[in-house]
Design a protein around this motif. Sequence first.
Motif, mmCIF file in Angstrom:
data_model
loop_
_atom_site.group_PDB
_atom_site.id
_atom_site.type_symbol
_atom_site.label_atom_id
_atom_site.label_comp_id
_atom_site.label_asym_id
_atom_site.label_seq_id
_atom_site.Cartn_x
_atom_site.Cartn_y
_atom_site.Cartn_z
ATOM 1 N N ASP A 5 0.843 -1.195 0.000
ATOM 2 C CA ASP A 5 0.000 0.000 0.000
ATOM 3 C C ASP A 5 0.879 1.245 0.000
ATOM 4 O O ASP A 5 1.655 1.467 0.939
ATOM 5 C CB ASP A 5 -0.898 -0.031 1.252
ATOM 6 N N LEU A 6 0.763 2.058 -1.046
ATOM 7 C CA LEU A 6 1.552 3.285 -1.167
ATOM 8 C C LEU A 6 0.670 4.509 -0.921
ATOM 9 O O LEU A 6 -0.498 4.523 -1.287
ATOM 10 C CB LEU A 6 2.170 3.375 -2.566
ATOM 11 N N PHE A 7 1.251 5.549 -0.317
ATOM 12 C CA PHE A 7 0.497 6.770 0.006
ATOM 13 C C PHE A 7 -0.774 6.374 0.766
ATOM 14 O O PHE A 7 -1.883 6.718 0.393
ATOM 15 C CB PHE A 7 0.156 7.541 -1.267
ATOM 16 N N SER A 8 -0.584 5.659 1.867
ATOM 17 C CA SER A 8 -1.660 4.933 2.534
ATOM 18 C C SER A 8 -2.697 5.803 3.216
ATOM 19 O O SER A 8 -3.852 5.389 3.373
ATOM 20 C CB SER A 8 -1.063 3.987 3.586
ATOM 21 N N GLY A 9 -2.306 7.005 3.678
ATOM 22 C CA GLY A 9 -3.220 7.797 4.484
ATOM 23 C C GLY A 9 -3.605 7.037 5.737
ATOM 24 O O GLY A 9 -2.804 6.313 6.324
ATOM 25 N N ALA A 10 -4.864 7.173 6.142
ATOM 26 C CA ALA A 10 -5.340 6.487 7.349
ATOM 27 C C ALA A 10 -5.659 5.018 7.105
ATOM 28 O O ALA A 10 -5.917 4.276 8.049
ATOM 29 C CB ALA A 10 -6.575 7.200 7.892
ATOM 30 N N VAL A 112 -0.411 -7.427 -5.519
ATOM 31 C CA VAL A 112 -1.124 -6.197 -5.874
ATOM 32 C C VAL A 112 -0.486 -4.998 -5.184
ATOM 33 O O VAL A 112 -0.120 -5.082 -4.007
ATOM 34 C CB VAL A 112 -2.609 -6.255 -5.435
ATOM 35 N N ILE A 113 -0.337 -3.906 -5.909
ATOM 36 C CA ILE A 113 0.036 -2.621 -5.309
ATOM 37 C C ILE A 113 -1.190 -1.724 -5.375
ATOM 38 O O ILE A 113 -1.867 -1.649 -6.407
ATOM 39 C CB ILE A 113 1.232 -1.977 -6.022
ATOM 40 N N ILE A 114 -1.505 -1.061 -4.258
ATOM 41 C CA ILE A 114 -2.667 -0.174 -4.204
ATOM 42 C C ILE A 114 -2.235 1.200 -3.714
ATOM 43 O O ILE A 114 -1.174 1.355 -3.121
ATOM 44 C CB ILE A 114 -3.771 -0.745 -3.280
ATOM 45 N N LYS A 156 0.987 -8.633 -10.135
ATOM 46 C CA LYS A 156 0.074 -9.034 -11.196
ATOM 47 C C LYS A 156 -0.866 -7.898 -11.573
ATOM 48 O O LYS A 156 -1.235 -7.753 -12.740
ATOM 49 C CB LYS A 156 -0.743 -10.245 -10.729
ATOM 50 N N MET A 157 -1.277 -7.106 -10.561
ATOM 51 C CA MET A 157 -2.223 -6.011 -10.802
ATOM 52 C C MET A 157 -1.878 -4.840 -9.895
ATOM 53 O O MET A 157 -1.136 -4.974 -8.931
ATOM 54 C CB MET A 157 -3.665 -6.464 -10.516
ATOM 55 N N PHE A 158 -2.453 -3.693 -10.217
ATOM 56 C CA PHE A 158 -2.381 -2.553 -9.300
ATOM 57 C C PHE A 158 -3.691 -1.768 -9.359
ATOM 58 O O PHE A 158 -4.433 -1.834 -10.339
ATOM 59 C CB PHE A 158 -1.179 -1.643 -9.604
ATOM 60 N N ILE A 159 -3.964 -1.044 -8.277
ATOM 61 C CA ILE A 159 -5.117 -0.141 -8.191
ATOM 62 C C ILE A 159 -4.586 1.243 -7.866
ATOM 63 O O ILE A 159 -3.920 1.444 -6.840
ATOM 64 C CB ILE A 159 -6.100 -0.586 -7.075
ATOM 65 N N PHE A 160 -4.873 2.197 -8.746
ATOM 66 C CA PHE A 160 -4.414 3.579 -8.579
ATOM 67 C C PHE A 160 -5.656 4.447 -8.449
ATOM 68 O O PHE A 160 -6.460 4.524 -9.376
ATOM 69 C CB PHE A 160 -3.583 3.977 -9.799
ATOM 70 N N ARG A 207 -14.431 9.222 -7.878
ATOM 71 C CA ARG A 207 -12.984 9.155 -8.005
ATOM 72 C C ARG A 207 -12.610 8.387 -9.267
ATOM 73 O O ARG A 207 -13.348 7.511 -9.724
ATOM 74 C CB ARG A 207 -12.370 8.439 -6.794
ATOM 75 N N ILE A 208 -11.450 8.713 -9.826
ATOM 76 C CA ILE A 208 -10.897 7.941 -10.932
ATOM 77 C C ILE A 208 -10.195 6.713 -10.345
ATOM 78 O O ILE A 208 -9.395 6.827 -9.417
ATOM 79 C CB ILE A 208 -9.893 8.764 -11.745
ATOM 80 N N ILE A 209 -10.515 5.555 -10.880
ATOM 81 C CA ILE A 209 -9.831 4.322 -10.503
ATOM 82 C C ILE A 209 -9.135 3.776 -11.749
ATOM 83 O O ILE A 209 -9.783 3.516 -12.771
ATOM 84 C CB ILE A 209 -10.809 3.259 -9.955
ATOM 85 N N ILE A 210 -7.823 3.644 -11.662
ATOM 86 C CA ILE A 210 -7.042 3.040 -12.741
ATOM 87 C C ILE A 210 -6.654 1.635 -12.298
ATOM 88 O O ILE A 210 -6.069 1.453 -11.225
ATOM 89 C CB ILE A 210 -5.780 3.855 -13.059
ATOM 90 N N VAL A 211 -7.003 0.649 -13.114
ATOM 91 C CA VAL A 211 -6.642 -0.735 -12.831
ATOM 92 C C VAL A 211 -5.589 -1.161 -13.849
ATOM 93 O O VAL A 211 -5.756 -0.952 -15.059
ATOM 94 C CB VAL A 211 -7.868 -1.666 -12.922
ATOM 95 N N GLY A 212 -4.502 -1.727 -13.356
ATOM 96 C CA GLY A 212 -3.434 -2.160 -14.257
ATOM 97 C C GLY A 212 -3.161 -3.652 -14.135
ATOM 98 O O GLY A 212 -3.256 -4.225 -13.055
ATOM 99 N N TRP A 213 -2.859 -4.279 -15.267
ATOM 100 C CA TRP A 213 -2.494 -5.698 -15.322
ATOM 101 C C TRP A 213 -1.086 -5.814 -15.888
ATOM 102 O O TRP A 213 -0.745 -5.125 -16.855
ATOM 103 C CB TRP A 213 -3.403 -6.487 -16.250
#
Length: 419
Positions: A5-10, A112-114, A156-160, A207-213
């Motif tokens: 988890d990057l830029f996790s906030g709370a 996964v990176i989120i 394998k995937m990421f959620i931005f 919100r914009i959700i970008i999903v990457g494979w």
Amino acid sequence: MIVLDLFSGAGGLSEGFLRVGSTFVGHVEVDSYACKTLKTRTAYWNLKKENKLEIYNKYLLGAISTKELWELSNITNSEDVINEAISDKTFPKIIKTINKNLKLKNIKKVDVIIGGPPCQAYSVIGRARMKDAVVNDPRNFLYKYYVKFLEKYKPKMFIFENVMGLKTAGNGEYYRSLKKALDKAGYHIEENIMYANDYGVLQSRKRIIIVGWKKDKRRKNYPFPEFEKIKLDYDITVNDVLKDLPITYPGNKIEGKDLYAKETNKYLKFANIRSDDFNILTQHETRPHNEIDREIYREAITAWNNNKERLNYSELAERRPDLITHKNTKTFTNRFNVIKADEKASHTILAHIAMDGHYYIHPDIKQLRSLSIREAARLQSFPDDFYFEGPRTSIFRQIGNAVPPKMAEQIAKKIKDLI
């Protein structure tokens, strides 16, 4: 799933992934108070797995300290929460810590990176407030480090996740650069707009959700995932999120056992906000208001309740000049806004709630105040057992910046299926 988890906030996005059984190898966050919140929530999940939530409840009741909670939940020596600003200087150190976590947990790779870089430099409001300074804001380029983590761990995937302004900031140049960098890193991306109120959150938040494979030559199609929308089979309004909390006043805090005004309800149970057996109220804390602001709140609530009209500051200046404290009555005339208790969704809870409560006035004319910490958290779908660390201003900022956990849960369920 193994998640970074990057830029996790709370930890709103993390909360959704934890609910589907994910294991985290790192939460990277610059804000020290948010990191304390992440540690306390990690303590909750550790104790829940061990059927020792009575320890966590002692913390909520003030019977043990934060240090004792962390020690009793085995996170004192954990490095899962990494309190660092991501930069060229800190990147090697962060990677070293994540690799150490992987080794300690006997995990070979990240699935996964989120996360999403801070949105102030991308948001329309942030750009208006920062003016020319926004051009040189280093937060505009934090997406490059997100890509560096993808290149390092090859999930394998990421959620931005980010605000709508991501696509228009810098005349669209940041977004175009982001897409090019993701493609070069070996990821196919699809994007969509997600509305929180489609996923069980009583808030009009998009919100914009970008999903990457990770690109695979054997695969031809990468459709945007069909995250399951939630259609409730019963009528629900924003008031259902607020009405079981006790009446309070400005500058007050209500915490303790057996202090709810009413039993929980169907929606609160469904949204994981309050269960039947949970009876510890925390952080029902309000900011102070002066009498002029409270009288303006009375005007705003009356305008909505009687005519479904939003208070206009310039009109108020003509009608009640005794209440005017701002010289500027011609711009930002919508600075006062009431939470619409009789509608199916509130307006968006933003980080600006940390600055003042004028945009988040409680709908009860008997109270004449802005939302409490707990009420704002509930409108974001945070459960009542989610404890935020830090002073009130920081907590409001953490809440406003977060991904609603209920929406995050729907994202996590689908990503788990795809993985």
